[in-house]
Write a protein that holds these residues in place. Structure first.
Motif, PDB file in Angstrom:
ATOM      1  N   GLU A   8       0.822  -1.213   0.000  1.00  0.00           N
ATOM      2  CA  GLU A   8       0.000   0.000   0.000  1.00  0.00           C
ATOM      3  C   GLU A   8       0.853   1.260   0.000  1.00  0.00           C
ATOM      4  OE1 GLU A   8      -3.752  -1.920   2.519  1.00  0.00           O
ATOM      5  OE2 GLU A   8      -2.389  -0.474   3.460  1.00  0.00           O
ATOM      6  N   GLN A   9       2.017   1.206   0.638  1.00  0.00           N
ATOM      7  CA  GLN A   9       2.916   2.361   0.683  1.00  0.00           C
ATOM      8  C   GLN A   9       3.773   2.501  -0.572  1.00  0.00           C
ATOM      9  OE1 GLN A   9       4.983   3.195   4.520  1.00  0.00           O
ATOM     10  NE2 GLN A   9       4.101   1.254   5.143  1.00  0.00           N
ATOM     11  N   GLY A  10       3.802   1.455  -1.393  1.00  0.00           N
ATOM     12  CA  GLY A  10       4.655   1.491  -2.575  1.00  0.00           C
ATOM     13  C   GLY A  10       6.092   1.127  -2.286  1.00  0.00           C
ATOM     14  N   ALA A  11       6.341   0.328  -1.225  1.00  0.00           N
ATOM     15  CA  ALA A  11       7.702  -0.095  -0.899  1.00  0.00           C
ATOM     16  C   ALA A  11       8.217  -1.026  -1.988  1.00  0.00           C
ATOM     17  CB  ALA A  11       7.739  -0.787   0.457  1.00  0.00           C
ATOM     18  N   VAL A  12       9.323  -0.673  -2.619  1.00  0.00           N
ATOM     19  CA  VAL A  12       9.891  -1.512  -3.672  1.00  0.00           C
ATOM     20  C   VAL A  12      10.469  -2.786  -3.064  1.00  0.00           C
ATOM     21  CG1 VAL A  12      11.601  -1.632  -5.527  1.00  0.00           C
ATOM     22  CG2 VAL A  12      10.351   0.499  -5.107  1.00  0.00           C
ATOM     23  N   ALA A  13      11.056  -2.680  -1.883  1.00  0.00           N
ATOM     24  CA  ALA A  13      11.599  -3.840  -1.183  1.00  0.00           C
ATOM     25  C   ALA A  13      11.446  -3.615   0.319  1.00  0.00           C
ATOM     26  CB  ALA A  13      13.065  -4.069  -1.542  1.00  0.00           C
ATOM     27  N   TYR A  14      11.433  -4.711   1.071  1.00  0.00           N
ATOM     28  CA  TYR A  14      11.326  -4.574   2.523  1.00  0.00           C
ATOM     29  C   TYR A  14      11.819  -5.845   3.197  1.00  0.00           C
ATOM     30  CZ  TYR A  14       7.372  -7.799   2.968  1.00  0.00           C
ATOM     31  OH  TYR A  14       6.590  -8.927   2.968  1.00  0.00           O
ATOM     32  N   THR A  15      12.040  -5.739   4.499  1.00  0.00           N
ATOM     33  CA  THR A  15      12.292  -6.907   5.337  1.00  0.00           C
ATOM     34  C   THR A  15      11.696  -6.626   6.703  1.00  0.00           C
ATOM     35  OG1 THR A  15      13.974  -8.418   6.206  1.00  0.00           O
ATOM     36  CG2 THR A  15      14.531  -6.086   6.202  1.00  0.00           C
TER      37      THR A  15
ATOM     38  N   PRO B  12       7.640  11.450   1.304  1.00  0.00           N
ATOM     39  CA  PRO B  12       6.652  12.030   0.382  1.00  0.00           C
ATOM     40  C   PRO B  12       6.510  11.180  -0.876  1.00  0.00           C
ATOM     41  CG  PRO B  12       8.146  13.724   1.214  1.00  0.00           C
ATOM     42  CD  PRO B  12       8.714  12.408   1.640  1.00  0.00           C
ATOM     43  N   TYR B  13       5.287  11.095  -1.380  1.00  0.00           N
ATOM     44  CA  TYR B  13       5.056  10.286  -2.567  1.00  0.00           C
ATOM     45  C   TYR B  13       5.768  10.831  -3.794  1.00  0.00           C
ATOM     46  CZ  TYR B  13       1.993   6.776  -0.674  1.00  0.00           C
ATOM     47  OH  TYR B  13       1.506   5.697   0.028  1.00  0.00           O
ATOM     48  N   ASP B  14       5.967  12.132  -3.878  1.00  0.00           N
ATOM     49  CA  ASP B  14       6.716  12.671  -5.011  1.00  0.00           C
ATOM     50  C   ASP B  14       8.134  12.112  -5.039  1.00  0.00           C
ATOM     51  OD1 ASP B  14       4.835  14.116  -6.376  1.00  0.00           O
ATOM     52  OD2 ASP B  14       5.337  16.052  -5.472  1.00  0.00           O
ATOM     53  N   ALA B  15       8.734  11.926  -3.850  1.00  0.00           N
ATOM     54  CA  ALA B  15      10.079  11.362  -3.790  1.00  0.00           C
ATOM     55  C   ALA B  15      10.071   9.904  -4.240  1.00  0.00           C
ATOM     56  CB  ALA B  15      10.632  11.483  -2.368  1.00  0.00           C
ATOM     57  N   LYS B  16       9.047   9.154  -3.841  1.00  0.00           N
ATOM     58  CA  LYS B  16       8.942   7.760  -4.264  1.00  0.00           C
ATOM     59  C   LYS B  16       8.771   7.672  -5.771  1.00  0.00           C
ATOM     60  CE  LYS B  16       6.485   6.511   0.019  1.00  0.00           C
ATOM     61  NZ  LYS B  16       5.224   5.964   0.576  1.00  0.00           N
TER      62      LYS B  16
ATOM     63  N   PRO C 177      -0.573   3.438  -3.911  1.00  0.00           N
ATOM     64  CA  PRO C 177      -1.853   3.960  -4.392  1.00  0.00           C
ATOM     65  C   PRO C 177      -1.768   4.548  -5.798  1.00  0.00           C
ATOM     66  CG  PRO C 177      -0.802   5.603  -3.018  1.00  0.00           C
ATOM     67  CD  PRO C 177       0.122   4.391  -3.029  1.00  0.00           C
ATOM     68  N   ASP C 178      -0.590   4.544  -6.401  1.00  0.00           N
ATOM     69  CA  ASP C 178      -0.360   5.248  -7.666  1.00  0.00           C
ATOM     70  C   ASP C 178      -0.589   4.379  -8.892  1.00  0.00           C
ATOM     71  OD1 ASP C 178       0.349   7.512  -6.279  1.00  0.00           O
ATOM     72  OD2 ASP C 178       2.510   7.198  -6.498  1.00  0.00           O
ATOM     73  N   LEU C 179      -1.424   4.873  -9.817  1.00  0.00           N
ATOM     74  CA  LEU C 179      -1.545   4.286 -11.140  1.00  0.00           C
ATOM     75  C   LEU C 179      -0.639   5.058 -12.081  1.00  0.00           C
ATOM     76  CD1 LEU C 179      -5.449   4.025 -11.479  1.00  0.00           C
ATOM     77  CD2 LEU C 179      -3.873   2.470 -10.301  1.00  0.00           C
ATOM     78  N   HIS C 180       0.157   4.345 -12.873  1.00  0.00           N
ATOM     79  CA  HIS C 180       0.982   4.970 -13.903  1.00  0.00           C
ATOM     80  C   HIS C 180       0.336   4.663 -15.253  1.00  0.00           C
ATOM     81  CE1 HIS C 180       4.699   5.880 -11.430  1.00  0.00           C
ATOM     82  NE2 HIS C 180       3.975   5.147 -10.607  1.00  0.00           N
TER      83      HIS C 180
END
Length: 298
Positions: free
Chosen positions: A129-136, A164-168, A247-250
Motif C-alpha cells: 500500500e505504501q509502494g515499498a519496492v523492497a522490505y524486510t 513524500p510520494y513525489d520522492a517515491k 496507491p499510484d496508477l501509472h
C-alpha cells in the motif's frame, strides 16, 4: 476494462484502492463491496460525476454526507477524520491491544528508507500500500514493544516517519538492479539489528528481503511526466495502465506521456466509464524533476 458498469444512478462510488493479501495485485474498491482489478497492460478510463463526499470512519457512513476538497488525499471531513484517527495504531490509544505487531524496514529507492509497524495479520499488504519496492521484517511482538523499537530506530538512525510520494515517484523509473536493492536492504537490516536498546519483549527476525518491482510492474517503466492534482465534476482520465505502486496508477496516455493518478484522490467520487483515450481532462501538475535527499545514517 470495465471500471463502472452502469448502476441505477449511472455511476459507482469509489471506496479507494487496496492490495488484498490473497490476490495477485491491486484492486479498486467500490461502495457496496465490488472490486475492479488493476492489472498492468489494461486500458482504463473514468469520469467524475457531481461532488466528492466523505467516506465516513470505522465502517460507518458520514452522518453529514459532507463534501470534501478534491485535492486532499484523505476523503474524510474533519469529524470523521478525528474519529478514524482516534482508533488508529498511530494514535497509541490502544496500548493493551493483544494482537501481535511487526516492525519493518521499507526501501523505496536509493537513500529512501523508513521504519514502521503494522499488524501481523495484515501481512505485507501495508508495504504494498505504501509502494515499498523492497522490505524486510525487523521484529515482532506486542504493540507497545513494537512502537518503542520503531521510535528507537528512527531517533538513532535519523529515519523519517514518512517519505513524500513525489520522492517515491521520482525514483521508480531509475531503480538499481534487484541484486543491488537486496544488498542495500540486507546492509540496513544489519545496522538496525546492531543498535542497543530494543524492547526485550520484541522477537528479532532474520533478514528476508521481499521485492515488489515485478508485482508493481516497474521493470522498464519510463519517467512520469505529470501527476493528477485533483478530479473535478465532468473531468475524465484515461490511458493504458503501465504500473501500479502503492496507491499510484501509472498511465500511458495519448502522446506517449506517463501520467500518475493517486487513487486516494478518487475515493469519495462517483465515477462512470470513459474512453481510454481521454488522457487527462482534469487539473495536473508537472512531475518534480528532483527529489529531496534523506538525512541520517540510512
Amino acid at each position: 476494462m470495465r471500471w463502472a458498469r452502469r448502476a441505477t444512478d449511472g455511476a459507482w462510488r469509489c471506496a479507494g484502492a487496496g492490495w488484498p493479501e490473497d490476490g495477485p495485485g491491486a484492486v479498486l474498491r467500490w461502495e457496496g463491496g465490488r472490486v475492479s482489478p488493476l492489472t498492468p497492460g489494461r486500458e482504463i478510463g473514468f469520469r467524475a460525476v457531481g461532488e466528492r463526499h466523505c467516506v465516513g470512519a470505522r465502517g460507518n457512513a458520514c452522518p453529514l454526507t459532507a463534501v470534501v476538497p478534491g485535492r486532499t488525499a484523505q476523503a474524510r471531513c474533519a469529524e470523521c477524520a478525528r474519529l478514524d484517527r482516534a482508533h488508529s495504531v498511530a494514535a497509541d490509544t490502544m496500548p493493551d491491544d493483544p494482537r501481535p505487531y511487526r516492525v519493518y524496514l521499507a526501501w523505496f529507492g536509493p537513500g529512501l528508507v523508513k521504519v514502521g509497524i503494522t499488524g501481523e495479520a495484515r501481512g505485507s499488504a501495508r508495504l504494498r500500500e505504501q509502494g515499498a519496492v523492497a522490505y524486510t521484517w525487523l521484529g515482532r511482538g506486542p504493540l507497545m514493544a513494537a512502537r518503542r523499537t520503531e521510535e528507537l530506530l528512527r531517533a538513532a538512525l535519523g529515519v523519517p516517519d514518512r517519505i513524500p510520494y513525489d520522492a517515491k515517484r521520482a525514483v521508480r523509473a531509475a531503480l538499481p538492479p534487484a541484486g543491488e536493492r537486496a544488498a542495500e536492504v540486507v546492509s540496513l537490516h544489519a545496522r538496525a539489528a546492531a543498535l542497543p536498546g530494543w524492547a526485550e519483549t520484541l522477537e528479532r527476525l532474520e533478514c528476508r528481503v521481499v521485492d515488489h518491482a515485478e508485482v508493481f510492474g516497474l521493470d522498464g517503466l519510463p519517467p512520469a511526466t505529470a501527476v493528477v492534482r485533483e478530479l473535478v465534476d465532468g473531468g475524465a482520465v484515461g490511458g493504458r495502465l503501465a504500473a501500479v505502486a502503492g496507491p499510484d496508477l501509472h498511465l500511458r496516455t495519448p502522446g506517449d506521456g506517463l501520467l500518475v493518478v493517486d487513487t486516494r484522490l478518487l475515493t469519495g467520487w462517483s465515477l462512470v466509464r470513459a474512453g481510454a483515450d481521454a488522457g487527462a481532462e482534469v487539473p495536473v501538475r508537472a512531475m518534480p524533476a528532483v527529489r529531496g535527499e534523506q538525512g541520517g545514517l540510512f
